[in-house]
Design a protein around this motif. Structure first.
Motif, PDB file in Angstrom:
ATOM      1  N   VAL A   3      52.957  -6.157   7.680  1.00 36.23           N
ATOM      2  CA  VAL A   3      53.145  -5.628   6.330  1.00 36.23           C
ATOM      3  C   VAL A   3      53.374  -4.134   6.485  1.00 36.23           C
ATOM      4  CG1 VAL A   3      52.054  -5.198   4.103  1.00 36.23           C
ATOM      5  CG2 VAL A   3      51.611  -7.333   5.310  1.00 36.23           C
ATOM      6  N   THR A   4      54.360  -3.623   5.789  1.00 33.94           N
ATOM      7  CA  THR A   4      54.601  -2.198   5.896  1.00 33.94           C
ATOM      8  C   THR A   4      54.645  -1.628   4.477  1.00 33.94           C
ATOM      9  OG1 THR A   4      55.967  -0.526   6.972  1.00 33.94           O
ATOM     10  CG2 THR A   4      57.124  -2.360   5.984  1.00 33.94           C
ATOM     11  N   THR A   5      54.284  -0.384   4.337  1.00 33.58           N
ATOM     12  CA  THR A   5      54.279   0.222   3.003  1.00 33.58           C
ATOM     13  C   THR A   5      55.473   1.151   2.858  1.00 33.58           C
ATOM     14  OG1 THR A   5      51.896   0.117   3.088  1.00 33.58           O
ATOM     15  CG2 THR A   5      52.853   1.436   1.332  1.00 33.58           C
ATOM     16  N   LEU A   6      56.298   0.841   1.878  1.00 35.01           N
ATOM     17  CA  LEU A   6      57.502   1.639   1.638  1.00 35.01           C
ATOM     18  C   LEU A   6      57.413   2.196   0.245  1.00 35.01           C
ATOM     19  CD1 LEU A   6      60.219  -0.853   2.890  1.00 35.01           C
ATOM     20  CD2 LEU A   6      59.548   1.256   4.007  1.00 35.01           C
ATOM     21  N   HIS A  12      56.496  -7.446   3.286  1.00 32.56           N
ATOM     22  CA  HIS A  12      56.430  -8.176   4.547  1.00 32.56           C
ATOM     23  C   HIS A  12      57.749  -8.007   5.275  1.00 32.56           C
ATOM     24  CE1 HIS A  12      53.216 -10.067   2.222  1.00 32.56           C
ATOM     25  NE2 HIS A  12      52.680 -10.387   3.389  1.00 32.56           N
ATOM     26  N   VAL A  13      57.666  -7.718   6.566  1.00 33.68           N
ATOM     27  CA  VAL A  13      58.888  -7.531   7.354  1.00 33.68           C
ATOM     28  C   VAL A  13      58.780  -8.327   8.648  1.00 33.68           C
ATOM     29  CG1 VAL A  13      59.394  -5.217   6.441  1.00 33.68           C
ATOM     30  CG2 VAL A  13      57.974  -5.441   8.472  1.00 33.68           C
ATOM     31  N   ARG A  36      66.144   5.046   5.207  1.00 29.17           N
ATOM     32  CA  ARG A  36      65.555   4.874   6.541  1.00 29.17           C
ATOM     33  C   ARG A  36      66.610   4.615   7.623  1.00 29.17           C
ATOM     34  NH1 ARG A  36      60.075   1.867   7.060  1.00 29.17           N
ATOM     35  NH2 ARG A  36      61.319   0.006   6.928  1.00 29.17           N
TER      36      ARG A  36
END
Lengths: 104, 171
Positions: A3-6, A12-13, A36
């Motif tokens: 899980v990444t915070t953008l 979820h990636v 990005r």
């Protein structure tokens, strides 16, 4: 699944960074994803992304570059200009979709 | 589903160094429909990955870029055991036309363009098309007889020079 915070959204990636849940995407996230990979979105970029999202919803798979060109009416050459070097993968990434599986 | 919070953001490496400066050279020596597609599909895929791509059309491959023939490449069962049909059938009148139309239909069903349109896409994607000098001379053809996207008729040595350091495919 990482899980990444953008920009405040937790998404979820997969191992490469592509979103794995298309429902976690919205147009404001597209700007963050684009930034990005060094892109600034214009209306033309957004028209491509909208087609990708609609086509994915309709068919369950990410359209290839050829399909994106036919579907948006934007010539292949111009798509290379909008998403340089690896257009099909870059547009899929920014649209929050998996990489296209089709060969052509 | 196991989830792991990652502090570092994962970004795809689209312009990673491995692909920068990579060049692919494809020599197209066959003029049958089934042997045209592998080169076209691979060239298109390479261009989509940011790889500089050059195609050299020679011998029967010249049919792929000659305006008179490029839209009418054929597929025959003869000499091709991969059709899994008796070879004798392939020699019957009309069988090449039948096999060709079936192959064309299955290619079109996958939304894959015919040869001229595929070349348009390759050129639009930045691919380079070169015609073989010896093949042009043998067939008495000039640039006027060739598909517009062909950059020039060049010798084999010129092609080797242009694709210095490239990975090479002979089809």
């Amino acid at each position: 699944m990482p899980v990444t915070t953008l920009d405040g959204h937790a998404v979820h990636v997969d191992a490469e960074g592509f979103l794995t849940d298309p429902a976690e995407w919205d147009e404001s996230l597209a700007d963050v994803l684009a930034e990005r990979i060094g892109l600034t979105l214009t209306d033309e970029h957004r028209a491509v992304l909208r087609f990708l999202r609609a086509d994915f919803t309709a068919r369950g798979e990410t359209p290839t570059l050829r399909r994106a060109s036919l579907g948006t009416g934007i010539p292949v050459k111009a798509l290379f200009g909008l998403f340089p070097q690896k257009p099909a993968k870059k547009m899929a990434y920014v649209a929050g979709l998996p990489k296209p599986h089709g060969c052509v | 589903m196991n989830t792991t919070d990652v502090a570092a953001q994962i970004v795809p490496r689209f312009d990673d160094d491995a692909s920068t400066g990579r060049t692919l050279a494809i020599i197209c020596s066959k003029g049958s429909l089934d042997m045209a597609y592998p080169a076209l599909v691979l060239a298109n895929a390479a261009l989509g990955e940011g790889v500089e791509t050059h195609l050299f059309f020679t011998f029967w491959g010249f049919d792929m870029i000659t305006t008179r023939t490029m839209g009418d490449l054929k597929f025959t069962m003869l000499g091709n055991p991969a059709t899994h049909l008796p070879q004798g059938l392939g020699g019957l009148p009309g069988m090449t036309a039948l096999a060709t139309s079936r192959l064309r239909r299955s290619i079109a069903a996958l939304d894959i363009p015919d040869v001229p349109e595929f070349l348009d896409q390759i050129v639009a994607s930045g691919g380079h098309l070169w015609a073989c000098r010896m093949s042009a001379d043998m067939n008495g053809l000039s640039e006027a007889d060739l598909y517009d996207g062909v950059e020039a008729i060049i010798s084999a040595s010129d092609f080797i020079e242009k694709t210095d350091g490239a990975q090479l495919l002979f089809i």
